[in-house]
Design a protein around this motif. Structure first.
Motif, PDB file in Angstrom:
ATOM      1  N   ILE A 243       0.844  -1.204   0.000  1.00  0.00           N
ATOM      2  CA  ILE A 243       0.000   0.000   0.000  1.00  0.00           C
ATOM      3  C   ILE A 243       0.877   1.250   0.000  1.00  0.00           C
ATOM      4  O   ILE A 243       0.605   2.227  -0.707  1.00  0.00           O
ATOM      5  CB  ILE A 243      -0.952  -0.015   1.213  1.00  0.00           C
ATOM      6  N   ALA A 244       1.933   1.214   0.808  1.00  0.00           N
ATOM      7  CA  ALA A 244       2.838   2.374   0.884  1.00  0.00           C
ATOM      8  C   ALA A 244       3.497   2.640  -0.463  1.00  0.00           C
ATOM      9  O   ALA A 244       3.611   3.789  -0.907  1.00  0.00           O
ATOM     10  CB  ALA A 244       3.896   2.138   1.960  1.00  0.00           C
ATOM     11  N   ALA A 245       3.938   1.572  -1.130  1.00  0.00           N
ATOM     12  CA  ALA A 245       4.573   1.745  -2.437  1.00  0.00           C
ATOM     13  C   ALA A 245       3.600   2.326  -3.446  1.00  0.00           C
ATOM     14  O   ALA A 245       3.947   3.221  -4.233  1.00  0.00           O
ATOM     15  CB  ALA A 245       5.102   0.400  -2.934  1.00  0.00           C
ATOM     16  N   LEU A 246       2.364   1.852  -3.439  1.00  0.00           N
ATOM     17  CA  LEU A 246       1.339   2.385  -4.350  1.00  0.00           C
ATOM     18  C   LEU A 246       1.053   3.848  -4.045  1.00  0.00           C
ATOM     19  O   LEU A 246       0.866   4.667  -4.965  1.00  0.00           O
ATOM     20  CB  LEU A 246       0.066   1.550  -4.246  1.00  0.00           C
ATOM     21  N   ALA A 247       0.984   4.200  -2.762  1.00  0.00           N
ATOM     22  CA  ALA A 247       0.726   5.589  -2.379  1.00  0.00           C
ATOM     23  C   ALA A 247       1.861   6.499  -2.844  1.00  0.00           C
ATOM     24  O   ALA A 247       1.626   7.618  -3.323  1.00  0.00           O
ATOM     25  CB  ALA A 247       0.550   5.696  -0.864  1.00  0.00           C
ATOM     26  N   LEU A 248       3.095   6.023  -2.710  1.00  0.00           N
ATOM     27  CA  LEU A 248       4.246   6.817  -3.145  1.00  0.00           C
ATOM     28  C   LEU A 248       4.225   7.002  -4.661  1.00  0.00           C
ATOM     29  O   LEU A 248       4.454   8.119  -5.165  1.00  0.00           O
ATOM     30  CB  LEU A 248       5.538   6.137  -2.705  1.00  0.00           C
ATOM     31  N   VAL A 249       3.932   5.945  -5.384  1.00  0.00           N
ATOM     32  CA  VAL A 249       3.833   6.051  -6.847  1.00  0.00           C
ATOM     33  C   VAL A 249       2.711   7.004  -7.240  1.00  0.00           C
ATOM     34  O   VAL A 249       2.856   7.809  -8.170  1.00  0.00           O
ATOM     35  CB  VAL A 249       3.609   4.657  -7.470  1.00  0.00           C
ATOM     36  N   ALA A 250       1.583   6.927  -6.544  1.00  0.00           N
ATOM     37  CA  ALA A 250       0.459   7.816  -6.837  1.00  0.00           C
ATOM     38  C   ALA A 250       0.852   9.277  -6.642  1.00  0.00           C
ATOM     39  O   ALA A 250       0.513  10.140  -7.463  1.00  0.00           O
ATOM     40  CB  ALA A 250      -0.737   7.460  -5.950  1.00  0.00           C
ATOM     41  N   ALA A 251       1.567   9.573  -5.567  1.00  0.00           N
ATOM     42  CA  ALA A 251       1.993  10.951  -5.320  1.00  0.00           C
ATOM     43  C   ALA A 251       2.947  11.418  -6.418  1.00  0.00           C
ATOM     44  O   ALA A 251       2.842  12.551  -6.914  1.00  0.00           O
ATOM     45  CB  ALA A 251       2.669  11.059  -3.950  1.00  0.00           C
ATOM     46  N   ILE A 252       3.864  10.555  -6.816  1.00  0.00           N
ATOM     47  CA  ILE A 252       4.847  10.924  -7.841  1.00  0.00           C
ATOM     48  C   ILE A 252       4.179  11.184  -9.183  1.00  0.00           C
ATOM     49  O   ILE A 252       4.570  12.085  -9.930  1.00  0.00           O
ATOM     50  CB  ILE A 252       5.914   9.819  -7.970  1.00  0.00           C
ATOM     51  N   THR A 253       3.155  10.423  -9.500  1.00  0.00           N
ATOM     52  CA  THR A 253       2.527  10.523 -10.816  1.00  0.00           C
ATOM     53  C   THR A 253       1.323  11.451 -10.869  1.00  0.00           C
ATOM     54  O   THR A 253       1.006  11.994 -11.936  1.00  0.00           O
ATOM     55  CB  THR A 253       2.093   9.126 -11.300  1.00  0.00           C
ATOM     56  N   LEU A 254       0.642  11.664  -9.751  1.00  0.00           N
ATOM     57  CA  LEU A 254      -0.604  12.426  -9.761  1.00  0.00           C
ATOM     58  C   LEU A 254      -0.480  13.833  -9.187  1.00  0.00           C
ATOM     59  O   LEU A 254      -1.244  14.719  -9.564  1.00  0.00           O
ATOM     60  CB  LEU A 254      -1.697  11.669  -8.993  1.00  0.00           C
ATOM     61  N   PHE A 255       0.440  14.039  -8.250  1.00  0.00           N
ATOM     62  CA  PHE A 255       0.626  15.393  -7.732  1.00  0.00           C
ATOM     63  C   PHE A 255       1.180  16.283  -8.850  1.00  0.00           C
ATOM     64  O   PHE A 255       1.752  15.801  -9.828  1.00  0.00           O
ATOM     65  CB  PHE A 255       1.591  15.398  -6.548  1.00  0.00           C
ATOM     66  N   SER A 256       1.001  17.590  -8.676  1.00  0.00           N
ATOM     67  CA  SER A 256       1.531  18.540  -9.663  1.00  0.00           C
ATOM     68  C   SER A 256       1.923  19.818  -8.942  1.00  0.00           C
ATOM     69  O   SER A 256       1.797  19.922  -7.710  1.00  0.00           O
ATOM     70  CB  SER A 256       0.478  18.845 -10.731  1.00  0.00           C
ATOM     71  N   ASP A 257       2.383  20.803  -9.732  1.00  0.00           N
ATOM     72  CA  ASP A 257       2.813  22.048  -9.102  1.00  0.00           C
ATOM     73  C   ASP A 257       1.645  22.847  -8.542  1.00  0.00           C
ATOM     74  O   ASP A 257       1.859  23.871  -7.884  1.00  0.00           O
ATOM     75  CB  ASP A 257       3.616  22.904 -10.084  1.00  0.00           C
TER      76      ASP A 257
END
Length: 636
Positions: A243-257
């Motif tokens: 779950i933690a790995a998925l959350a980290l990937v989600a932040a890297i790919t979905l967050f923006s400036d």
């Protein structure tokens, strides 16, 4: 960027016990630094890779606090020893990158950019780059793409944390054992609340300053203090790390400036990293195994050097304007990897290895490097960025990069920015109506403020009142900072209805969604003004216009300047003309500046029309208004 956990004996010369090495943490470091690099390289799908810095902060808090508490428990905690280790760990590689960057920049950067680099380098050498960049933020701040050391802001945060870090375990040691964990938890939540409060007052301060990042560092401290019980059940450990790995990937790919960070959303990558670190301390999981892959741990080992080198390389390539090709991308990647390995192997490692002579020399070598860098930077500043490197006409245009004379905008008096408060707005001077003269109110954001001198010089028999604030669209229901909302509400709801004006001028950095509210605003205010005038959008560029034009002059490529113009202005101008012309006087700045589609670049020899991405210089505003008066006839 981070404290490095003691590597395995076969990885580095320092002698450590195998138990001390956590390959999964090096792998997590690799994920964080690669995410940052891919985001900074504008690779699609990594819009939120900057959260890698937040992950670094969690790792740093964990490793530093763990080391301090162990030394304290063993009775060998030394403040001088701690600060010495931090100095040897971070400064030699940083100073090497600074020296190489300054040498390369002297060959490449325009005078204004080089001058600013020298100032930022002094801050980096003195370990306060984050404070420097915070003080430089503002509506007319230069582009990140022209700041080779901008990424060092995070090093400033860490260095300032290091300064205070030993005090935390020393203070907690004075408490009863059962009170230490609750005290640290309370401190974490207080720091998180502080971050939320700072962000509400100043997003720039929240981004750059250490107190707003303290909760991320403290999250790592909570792990080291073993506040969270160990996860010993295999299936639970696997589930949590997945779950933690998925959350980290989600932040890297979905967050923006546009994601409001730091803040509550920062907990997504930070808690994810914390979960991976925590579980990996007691259980081997699939995620931990992947992170412990030898290639990942190698990247993690050189991650500090990777982080230091990547941004100057990216800035240099973009500044040079080289076309992006597969060969360039591969070559740059290889160069980055090579430089990072060499600085790790021959700079980072020797200064940390107890058997190396460089470790013993660090107290002399590091201050000497710092002194040499600061002295060179001071010479560069005194020389104004060495403008004689370029032909006089190129240097003249390039000097407008540093166009910081905001008197034409009346900044801090009639134009309020993030550096001011609304109480600075001088109503007596900015809203003074003069009997016997026409009185015209200029309303909007910086794209209204930069017109004031041109309007006043071109129509000297008219009094131009001014109500402008940065980022402030002059429409009903405007959103943004409180300075904007308050000012526009006062103007539209109270001041204008109470005063008869000969005209109202609207100008702003328009986009399509502004058209409907602008129409509504015009309809509401029409009874209170003899005439309503709307200025359309100006040409906008991907780089500051002064630097862009100067580089084009240097290389004889002025004809290529339009290639750096942001598309969409023409379509927006046409759309606004169709919507506004039937209800108000619409002035197309595109028609005035770009007759026949060829935009005017110079207001006079050596003087560009625009100095940054879109704002006019004072001569540019005068030239624009003179053209409008000659072609459109009387506006007022």
């Amino acid at each position: 960027m981070l404290d490095t956990i003691a590597p395995a004996p076969d990885r580095i010369t320092a002698a450590v016990t195998p138990r001390a090495y956590r390959p999964d943490i090096d792998g997590l470091r690799a994920v964080a630094v690669l995410a940052v690099i891919l985001t900074h390289a504008s690779v699609a799908g990594f819009s939120g890779g900057f959260v890698g810095v937040d992950v670094f902060f969690v790792i740093s808090g964990y490793l530093i606090y763990r080391d301090l508490t162990r030394r304290l428990a063993e009775g060998r905690l030394s403040l001088l020893g701690f600060y010495g280790r931090r100095m040897r760990r971070t400064l030699p590689a940083l100073y090497l990158v600074c020296a190489v960057t300054l040498a390369g920049a002297t060959l490449l950067l325009m005078p204004g950019d080089l001058d600013e680099l020298a100032r930022s380098m002094i801050a980096a050498v003195c370990l306060v780059p984050n404070i420097f960049y915070f003080t430089q933020t503002g509506y007319f701040d230069g582009a990140a793409s022209g700041k080779p050391l901008l990424h060092t802001w995070s090093l400033g945060v860490e260095e300032q944390f290091y300064l205070l870090a030993p005090l935390l375990p020393l203070a907690l040691a004075r408490l009863a054992p059962q009170r230490r964990k609750p005290a640290l938890v309370a401190l974490f939540f207080a720091a998180l609340a502080l971050t939320i409060g700072i962000r509400a007052l100043s997003p720039d301060a929240a981004f750059y300053l250490m107190p707003a990042r303290a909760f991320e560092l403290l999250l790592g401290c909570l792990l080291a203090e073993e506040v969270v019980p160990a996860i010993r059940t295999p299936w639970l450990a696997e589930t949590l790390t997945a779950i933690a790995a998925l959350a980290l990937v989600a932040a890297i790919t979905l967050f923006s400036d546009t994601t409001p960070l730091p803040g509550l959303l920062s907990l997504v990558p930070c808690v994810a990293a914390a979960a991976i670190i925590h579980v990996g301390g007691t259980r081997q999981t699939s995620v931990g195994t992947m992170l412990g892959w030898r290639g990942a741990t190698f990247v993690g080992l050189i991650s500090y050097s990777l982080y230091l080198w990547h941004w100057p390389l990216i800035v240099g390539l973009r500044y040079a304007g080289w076309p992006v090709t597969a060969v360039l991308v591969v070559g740059t990647g290889a160069l980055l990897l090579g430089l990072s390995y060499l600085s790790w192997r021959f700079v980072e490692t020797p200064f940390r290895d107890p058997r190396s002579a460089w470790r013993a020399r660090a107290p002399v070598v590091v201050p000497a490097l710092a002194t040499g860098l600061v002295a060179t930077c001071l010479l560069t500043i005194a020389a104004g960025g060495w403008p004689r490197r370029f032909p006089p006409d190129v240097a003249s245009v390039a000097s407008y990069y540093s166009y910081r004379d905001q008197k034409p905008f009346r900044e801090g008096q009639c134009f309020i920015t993030s550096k001011n408060s609304l109480s600075d707005y001088d109503r007596a001077a900015c809203l003074r109506l003069e009997p016997g003269r026409k009185n015209v109110l200029l309303l909007g954001d910086s794209h209204a403020a930069h017109l004031w001198t041109g309007l006043s010089d071109t129509w000297p028999d008219i009094t131009f009142l001014q109500a402008t604030a940065s980022g402030c669209k002059p429409v009903i229901g405007t959103t943004g900072a409180s300075r904007c909302v308050t000012m526009m509400d006062e103007m539209i709801s109270r001041f204008i209805p109470a005063h008869r004006l000969d005209a109202i001028v609207f100008s702003g950095q328009w986009d399509e969604k502004d058209i409907a509210p602008l129409q509504a605003t015009i309809a509401r205010l029409r009874p209170y003004a003899g005439r309503i005038v709307v200025f359309g959008p100006l040409p906008r560029y991907f780089e500051p216009a002064a630097t862009l034009i100067a580089k084009a002059m240097l290389h004889g490529t002025l004809a290529a300047v339009p290639d750096y113009r942001i598309e969409g202005t023409e379509a927006l101008d046409d759309e606004m003309r169709a919507a506004i012309a039937p209800i108000a006087t619409y002035v197309s700045t595109r028609d005035a500046l770009c007759p026949g589609g060829q935009c005017r670049l110079f207001a006079a020899p050596g003087v560009p029309m625009q100095f940054d991405f879109s704002h006019l210089t004072k001569p540019g505003a005068d030239a624009l208004m003179a053209t409008i008066r000659a072609t459109d006839g009387p506006l007022f």
